[in-house]
Design a protein around this motif. Sequence first.
Motif, PDB file in Angstrom:
ATOM      1  N   VAL A   1      -5.019  -6.308   2.308  1.00 30.63           N
ATOM      2  CA  VAL A   1      -3.766  -6.609   3.022  1.00 30.63           C
ATOM      3  C   VAL A   1      -2.742  -5.506   2.759  1.00 30.63           C
ATOM      4  O   VAL A   1      -2.085  -5.019   3.683  1.00 30.63           O
ATOM      5  N   ILE A   2      -2.629  -5.093   1.517  1.00 31.67           N
ATOM      6  CA  ILE A   2      -1.680  -4.033   1.160  1.00 31.67           C
ATOM      7  C   ILE A   2      -2.066  -2.728   1.854  1.00 31.67           C
ATOM      8  O   ILE A   2      -1.208  -2.011   2.384  1.00 31.67           O
ATOM      9  N   LYS A   3      -3.351  -2.413   1.888  1.00 31.50           N
ATOM     10  CA  LYS A   3      -3.801  -1.204   2.574  1.00 31.50           C
ATOM     11  C   LYS A   3      -3.473  -1.259   4.067  1.00 31.50           C
ATOM     12  O   LYS A   3      -3.100  -0.253   4.656  1.00 31.50           O
ATOM     13  N   GLU A   4      -3.583  -2.429   4.670  1.00 30.05           N
ATOM     14  CA  GLU A   4      -3.242  -2.574   6.085  1.00 30.05           C
ATOM     15  C   GLU A   4      -1.747  -2.324   6.329  1.00 30.05           C
ATOM     16  O   GLU A   4      -1.365  -1.767   7.352  1.00 30.05           O
ATOM     17  N   LEU A   5      -0.917  -2.746   5.386  1.00 28.51           N
ATOM     18  CA  LEU A   5       0.520  -2.502   5.526  1.00 28.51           C
ATOM     19  C   LEU A   5       0.809  -1.005   5.575  1.00 28.51           C
ATOM     20  O   LEU A   5       1.568  -0.540   6.421  1.00 28.51           O
ATOM     21  N   ILE A   6       0.213  -0.250   4.644  1.00 25.81           N
ATOM     22  CA  ILE A   6       0.525   1.190   4.619  1.00 25.81           C
ATOM     23  C   ILE A   6      -0.177   1.960   5.726  1.00 25.81           C
ATOM     24  O   ILE A   6       0.232   3.068   6.049  1.00 25.81           O
ATOM     25  N   LYS A   7      -1.201   1.389   6.326  1.00 27.86           N
ATOM     26  CA  LYS A   7      -1.868   2.041   7.460  1.00 27.86           C
ATOM     27  C   LYS A   7      -1.115   1.824   8.763  1.00 27.86           C
ATOM     28  O   LYS A   7      -1.414   2.473   9.757  1.00 27.86           O
ATOM     29  N   ASN A   8      -0.153   0.930   8.773  1.00 29.45           N
ATOM     30  CA  ASN A   8       0.562   0.579   9.998  1.00 29.45           C
ATOM     31  C   ASN A   8       1.305   1.799  10.545  1.00 29.45           C
ATOM     32  O   ASN A   8       2.298   2.239   9.982  1.00 29.45           O
ATOM     33  N   ASP A   9       0.804   2.325  11.654  1.00 25.60           N
ATOM     34  CA  ASP A   9       1.412   3.509  12.265  1.00 25.60           C
ATOM     35  C   ASP A   9       2.570   3.177  13.196  1.00 25.60           C
ATOM     36  O   ASP A   9       3.392   4.026  13.493  1.00 25.60           O
ATOM     37  N   SER A  10       2.630   1.944  13.646  1.00 22.82           N
ATOM     38  CA  SER A  10       3.634   1.610  14.655  1.00 22.82           C
ATOM     39  C   SER A  10       5.009   1.296  14.065  1.00 22.82           C
ATOM     40  O   SER A  10       6.009   1.414  14.748  1.00 22.82           O
ATOM     41  N   ASN A  11       5.064   0.892  12.806  1.00 25.57           N
ATOM     42  CA  ASN A  11       6.337   0.485  12.214  1.00 25.57           C
ATOM     43  C   ASN A  11       6.488   1.085  10.813  1.00 25.57           C
ATOM     44  O   ASN A  11       5.839   0.621   9.871  1.00 25.57           O
ATOM     45  N   PRO A  12       7.338   2.090  10.661  1.00 21.96           N
ATOM     46  CA  PRO A  12       7.477   2.722   9.345  1.00 21.96           C
ATOM     47  C   PRO A  12       8.052   1.786   8.276  1.00 21.96           C
ATOM     48  O   PRO A  12       7.789   1.967   7.094  1.00 21.96           O
ATOM     49  N   ILE A  13       8.797   0.779   8.678  1.00 17.49           N
ATOM     50  CA  ILE A  13       9.360  -0.155   7.694  1.00 17.49           C
ATOM     51  C   ILE A  13       8.248  -1.007   7.084  1.00 17.49           C
ATOM     52  O   ILE A  13       8.227  -1.240   5.867  1.00 17.49           O
ATOM     53  N   ILE A  14       7.301  -1.438   7.908  1.00 16.09           N
ATOM     54  CA  ILE A  14       6.150  -2.183   7.378  1.00 16.09           C
ATOM     55  C   ILE A  14       5.351  -1.287   6.441  1.00 16.09           C
ATOM     56  O   ILE A  14       4.920  -1.708   5.366  1.00 16.09           O
ATOM     57  N   ARG A  15       5.175  -0.046   6.831  1.00 13.63           N
ATOM     58  CA  ARG A  15       4.471   0.919   5.978  1.00 13.63           C
ATOM     59  C   ARG A  15       5.175   1.052   4.621  1.00 13.63           C
ATOM     60  O   ARG A  15       4.543   1.086   3.569  1.00 13.63           O
ATOM     61  N   LEU A  16       6.495   1.076   4.649  1.00 19.08           N
ATOM     62  CA  LEU A  16       7.249   1.220   3.399  1.00 19.08           C
ATOM     63  C   LEU A  16       7.252  -0.057   2.559  1.00 19.08           C
ATOM     64  O   LEU A  16       7.322   0.020   1.334  1.00 19.08           O
ATOM     65  N   ILE A  17       7.157  -1.217   3.177  1.00 17.12           N
ATOM     66  CA  ILE A  17       6.989  -2.461   2.402  1.00 17.12           C
ATOM     67  C   ILE A  17       5.736  -2.314   1.532  1.00 17.12           C
ATOM     68  O   ILE A  17       5.745  -2.585   0.336  1.00 17.12           O
ATOM     69  N   GLY A  18       4.647  -1.857   2.154  1.00 19.03           N
ATOM     70  CA  GLY A  18       3.406  -1.639   1.415  1.00 19.03           C
ATOM     71  C   GLY A  18       3.536  -0.565   0.355  1.00 19.03           C
ATOM     72  O   GLY A  18       3.039  -0.716  -0.766  1.00 19.03           O
ATOM     73  N   ALA A  19       4.215   0.523   0.686  1.00 16.15           N
ATOM     74  CA  ALA A  19       4.380   1.632  -0.266  1.00 16.15           C
ATOM     75  C   ALA A  19       5.180   1.205  -1.494  1.00 16.15           C
ATOM     76  O   ALA A  19       4.801   1.521  -2.631  1.00 16.15           O
ATOM     77  N   PHE A  20       6.279   0.501  -1.280  1.00 12.71           N
ATOM     78  CA  PHE A  20       7.070   0.033  -2.417  1.00 12.71           C
ATOM     79  C   PHE A  20       6.274  -0.968  -3.245  1.00 12.71           C
ATOM     80  O   PHE A  20       6.316  -0.934  -4.476  1.00 12.71           O
ATOM     81  N   TYR A  21       5.538  -1.846  -2.588  1.00 16.81           N
ATOM     82  CA  TYR A  21       4.719  -2.823  -3.307  1.00 16.81           C
ATOM     83  C   TYR A  21       3.707  -2.101  -4.202  1.00 16.81           C
ATOM     84  O   TYR A  21       3.551  -2.440  -5.372  1.00 16.81           O
ATOM     85  N   ILE A  22       3.038  -1.101  -3.638  1.00 21.66           N
ATOM     86  CA  ILE A  22       2.054  -0.336  -4.405  1.00 21.66           C
ATOM     87  C   ILE A  22       2.719   0.329  -5.606  1.00 21.66           C
ATOM     88  O   ILE A  22       2.216   0.276  -6.727  1.00 21.66           O
ATOM     89  N   ARG A  23       3.866   0.944  -5.385  1.00 23.21           N
ATOM     90  CA  ARG A  23       4.562   1.642  -6.477  1.00 23.21           C
ATOM     91  C   ARG A  23       5.020   0.681  -7.572  1.00 23.21           C
ATOM     92  O   ARG A  23       4.972   0.991  -8.756  1.00 23.21           O
ATOM     93  N   PHE A  24       5.428  -0.516  -7.183  1.00 22.48           N
ATOM     94  CA  PHE A  24       5.899  -1.486  -8.170  1.00 22.48           C
ATOM     95  C   PHE A  24       4.764  -2.148  -8.946  1.00 22.48           C
ATOM     96  O   PHE A  24       4.926  -2.452 -10.123  1.00 22.48           O
TER      97      PHE A  24
END
Length: 156
Positions: A70-93
Amino acid sequence: VNLYYMETTTRKIKNSYFWKIYLESIDFEKWLLMVLNLSNIGCFLKNGRNPTTFICLVVKLHEFKPSFSVIKELIKNDSNPIIRLIGAFYIRFYYKPLIIYKLLEPLYYDYRKVPVLIDYNKTKMICLDIIIDSLLSKTHIMGAKLSSIVKRFKYK
């Protein structure tokens, strides 16, 4: 990963008005609708005291215990950079350094601009690659404290 920083951040977020009113008892579907309606990102306003909707949603995601896919799908999201960043921040935290680098480094090539909330009703457009660089190299981002991570070259 040093969870002291996340515990402090989580405590601040869960004590916020926004969390108590809007997030305390929502399910994943309502969470996803809130994410889809986000218009900016950010962590804390007013000297680190007031969490933004974005950072509250990242912490709420952790309560759902999402799978790695699920987290990988968030960061793969090409259509919405905010969704991508939700995943990126989650991964970093919440992930270990090697996984952080493996998943976030490809995002260096995303140059879209994202509105970052810097004060109430005031945003600044910042390129996604700059945000990713901050997640990988800094111990503070947008008012949130991050645990330090081992430098990338030590993994090569």
